[in-house]
Design an enzyme around this catalytic site. Structure first.
Site, PDB file in Angstrom:
ATOM      1  N   ARG A   1      -4.885   1.632  17.709  1.00 37.82           N
ATOM      2  CA  ARG A   1      -5.336   1.035  16.458  1.00 37.82           C
ATOM      3  C   ARG A   1      -5.167   2.093  15.380  1.00 37.82           C
ATOM      4  O   ARG A   1      -4.535   3.126  15.610  1.00 37.82           O
ATOM      5  CB  ARG A   1      -6.788   0.538  16.567  1.00 37.82           C
ATOM      6  CG  ARG A   1      -7.110  -0.587  15.561  1.00 37.82           C
ATOM      7  CD  ARG A   1      -8.430  -1.253  15.812  1.00 37.82           C
ATOM      8  NE  ARG A   1      -8.817  -2.079  14.667  1.00 37.82           N
ATOM      9  CZ  ARG A   1     -10.055  -2.236  14.271  1.00 37.82           C
ATOM     10  NH1 ARG A   1     -11.055  -1.621  14.900  1.00 37.82           N
ATOM     11  NH2 ARG A   1     -10.346  -3.002  13.238  1.00 37.82           N
ATOM     12  N   LYS A   2      -5.729   1.885  14.199  1.00 37.56           N
ATOM     13  CA  LYS A   2      -5.548   2.851  13.119  1.00 37.56           C
ATOM     14  C   LYS A   2      -6.206   4.178  13.461  1.00 37.56           C
ATOM     15  O   LYS A   2      -7.128   4.253  14.285  1.00 37.56           O
ATOM     16  CB  LYS A   2      -6.108   2.312  11.818  1.00 37.56           C
ATOM     17  CG  LYS A   2      -7.628   2.186  11.774  1.00 37.56           C
ATOM     18  CD  LYS A   2      -8.066   1.686  10.410  1.00 37.56           C
ATOM     19  CE  LYS A   2      -9.591   1.533  10.346  1.00 37.56           C
ATOM     20  NZ  LYS A   2     -10.039   1.042   9.032  1.00 37.56           N
TER      21      LYS A   2
ATOM     22  N   ARG B   1       0.853  -1.190   0.000  1.00 42.49           N
ATOM     23  CA  ARG B   1       0.000   0.000   0.000  1.00 42.49           C
ATOM     24  C   ARG B   1       0.889   1.239   0.000  1.00 42.49           C
ATOM     25  O   ARG B   1       1.725   1.404   0.885  1.00 42.49           O
ATOM     26  CB  ARG B   1      -0.906  -0.032   1.229  1.00 42.49           C
ATOM     27  CG  ARG B   1      -1.945   1.074   1.268  1.00 42.49           C
ATOM     28  CD  ARG B   1      -2.812   0.918   2.511  1.00 42.49           C
ATOM     29  NE  ARG B   1      -3.679  -0.252   2.418  1.00 42.49           N
ATOM     30  CZ  ARG B   1      -4.146  -0.901   3.472  1.00 42.49           C
ATOM     31  NH1 ARG B   1      -3.816  -0.536   4.690  1.00 42.49           N
ATOM     32  NH2 ARG B   1      -4.954  -1.941   3.309  1.00 42.49           N
TER      33      ARG B   1
ATOM     34  N   CYS C   1     -14.920  -1.596   4.806  1.00 36.97           N
ATOM     35  CA  CYS C   1     -13.906  -0.880   4.027  1.00 36.97           C
ATOM     36  C   CYS C   1     -14.489  -0.175   2.799  1.00 36.97           C
ATOM     37  O   CYS C   1     -13.858   0.735   2.259  1.00 36.97           O
ATOM     38  CB  CYS C   1     -12.791  -1.829   3.602  1.00 36.97           C
ATOM     39  SG  CYS C   1     -11.852  -2.508   4.999  1.00 36.97           S
ATOM     40  N   GLY C   2     -15.671  -0.589   2.355  1.00 40.45           N
ATOM     41  CA  GLY C   2     -16.315   0.090   1.239  1.00 40.45           C
ATOM     42  C   GLY C   2     -17.199   1.242   1.667  1.00 40.45           C
ATOM     43  O   GLY C   2     -17.888   1.831   0.833  1.00 40.45           O
TER      44      GLY C   2
ATOM     45  N   GLY D   1     -17.208  -6.018   1.701  1.00 40.96           N
ATOM     46  CA  GLY D   1     -17.249  -7.476   1.664  1.00 40.96           C
ATOM     47  C   GLY D   1     -17.506  -8.131   2.997  1.00 40.96           C
ATOM     48  O   GLY D   1     -17.760  -9.335   3.071  1.00 40.96           O
TER      49      GLY D   1
END
Length: 519
Positions: free
Chosen positions: A175-176, A63, A434-435, A429
């Site tokens: 975390r992120k 990435r 994530c979408g 998904g």
């Protein structure tokens, strides 16, 4: 700093709390081979932007960090070349305005990194417990529809948080952490889904930012970021955001991974305590929020749009689901040089924009094969389409997304004809989101269901999501709808209901707001 109890906290502790030290082990891991990597090794490699993919054993995804979605033709050619030489010729534009390179082996990573360094790119800190790629308006600095150009703040933050070699100070978060900084007035990014967002505002005659905090997608659903009641002048922005990150680092929860986001620290503390802590750390009183200057509508910057220079336009190309080949990426770089100044911008909708096109050359550009393929005039059922990676490469995904999303859009268009209203359709998904499925007019979240005793792919369907000043999370209306020949009829029915409700209103982007029952 809180002590964590989950496996990722243990992995970080195993190398002294500085996950970036995994770089030193790369030669050893290359020599030992992929099969010798432990689960902990694979997790730690994500701090370098290297993701082992269970669906492609022995192969990695990389990435690339691309702040604000800014790119150059030279960079795109380098990425295309790396994909052809070392990868599987599959590239993806992501919802965080960056590119993912797929299908390469660990022994090629040093050469890939060196090639990226030569064009001022890096993969550092693009995964796991880091500040992810910082988002912003893709047309920052050139659109006439901005209060201020916020991209200098984005790049200054990126230098502070990551720099050229990585920064251990910000590499061990709970975390992120997702950040967006924008001066755009047209809500082209999803600010309300971000842990920290700076949005255009004015106070006392000064242009700057209001601060939003605690937004997220994923586990537990879409939490809309809340106003912190803080106004920042541009020169104050970097220090303030850096301090918010440090507060999260020092006090954020570190136990169950699904509850380690900034939103959960805010739920524990409350906004007044967070604001007070920020003021104490900065050593000054904080100015109250100014006037939010954003419009209520959403713009994706696709199509032809005037720039501040009236002799130039941007041309936003629709890249369906963000999937692009190395040849197409190289052609995009060629077009950027041939018709513009070599500048390309990536969007949170997984699309690409050619900048600085002379208006007198626009007609010729429109005839280019790639522009015909990635049409700036794509139908709403494709233009507003966003998907996660799905089962192509993600081991968490429960369903295939990219191919089925395109097939569904085509099938619905056959039933309805060309839809004349803006429409967003987002596919995730799995529940990780994530979408960004809860930020869409119609959102799809992958699940599994059983028909005649056999497991099949299915989706939960959400409606009414939107970001912007009046953000709301999309709500579930249908559960476990099989991804079969009946799905287009279900979705066509949703869209018909939306169209019926909005025909009498002024033509403007509007979120779906209907109550439906399962067919």
């Amino acid at each position: 700093m809180r002590q964590g109890t989950n496996a990722i906290e243990a992995a970080k502790a195993s190398i002294g709390g500085d996950p970036l030290r995994i770089r030193d082990a790369i030669p050893r891991h290359v020599a030992a081979g992929f099969d010798a990597l432990t689960k902990t090794d694979k997790e730690l490699l994500k701090w370098l932007g290297l993701f082992a993919r269970a669906r492609t054993p022995g192969r990695f995804m990389l990435r690339i960090r691309m702040p604000n979605g800014f790119a150059t033709s030279e960079q795109l050619r380098a990425i295309a070349d790396l994909s052809t030489r070392f990868g599987n010729s599959v590239l993806d534009l992501t919802t965080r305005q960056q590119i993912e390179l797929r299908g390469f082996t660990l022994d090629s990573v040093e050469e890939i990194w060196e090639r990226l360094r030569r064009v001022n790119l890096s993969s550092l800190q693009t995964g796991m417990d880091n500040v992810r790629n910082i988002n912003g308006c893709p047309l920052a600095g050139i659109t006439p529809h901005e209060l201020l150009d916020a991209s200098p703040v984005v790049f200054a933050l990126d230098r502070w948080i990551v720099g050229c070699v990585g920064n251990p100070e910000f590499a061990n978060l709970p975390r992120k952490l997702n950040i967006t900084v924008t001066g755009c007035l047209e809500n082209c990014t999803h600010c309300e889904s971000q842990d920290i967002a700076l949005v255009p505002a004015t106070a006392g005659g000064c242009a700057g930012f209001n601060v939003l905090v605690g937004g997220k997608m994923g586990s537990g659903g879409f939490t809309v970021a809340a106003p912190l009641d803080v106004f920042l002048e541009p020169h104050e922005a970097v220090a303030c955001v850096a301090e918010l990150i440090r507060i999260y680092r020092d006090h954020g929860p570190r136990d169950a991974r699904g509850r380690c986001r900034l939103a959960f620290l805010i739920a524990e503390w409350g906004l007044p305590r967070l604001r007070h802590e920020l003021s104490d750390r900065l050593g000054r009183a904080l100015a109250p929020a100014g006037r939010d200057c954003r419009a209520s509508h959403h713009v994706d910057h696709l199509g032809v749009n005037r720039q501040k220079d009236p002799a130039q336009v941007s041309v936003g190309l629709c890249v369906p689901t963000g999937r692009i080949s190395p040849e197409q990426l190289a052609e995009l770089a060629y077009l950027a040089d041939e018709y513009g100044t070599g500048r390309i911008r990536l969007t949170t909708g997984q699309n690409a924009i050619l900048c600085d096109v002379d208006v007198n050359r626009l007609a010729r550009l429109r005839r280019e094969p790639l522009v015909r393929h990635f049409s700036p005039d794509a139908s709403p059922l494709v233009r507003g389409l966003v998907t996660c990676i799905g089962t192509d490469f993600c081991n968490l995904a429960l369903i295939d997304t990219k191919g089925p999303a395109l097939a569904l859009s085509a099938a619905v268009e056959e039933r309805l004809g060309r839809v004349d209203q803006p429409l967003t359709l987002h596919w995730s998904g799995c529940q990780a989101g994530c979408g960004n499925h809860q930020a869409a007019d119609i959102g799809f979240r992958g699940v599994r269901t059983t028909i005649d005793g056999e497991p099949v792919e299915a989706v939960d369907i959400f409606v009414g999501g939107r970001t912007g000043p009046h953000a709301v999370a999309g709500q579930p209306v249908l559960q476990a709808v099989p991804c079969d020949e009946r799905l287009p009829d279900v979705v066509a029915g949703l869209i018909r209901a939306r169209m019926c409700r909005s025909r009498s209103e002024a033509a403007r982007p509007r979120a779906l707001d209907v109550q439906l029952t399962a067919p």
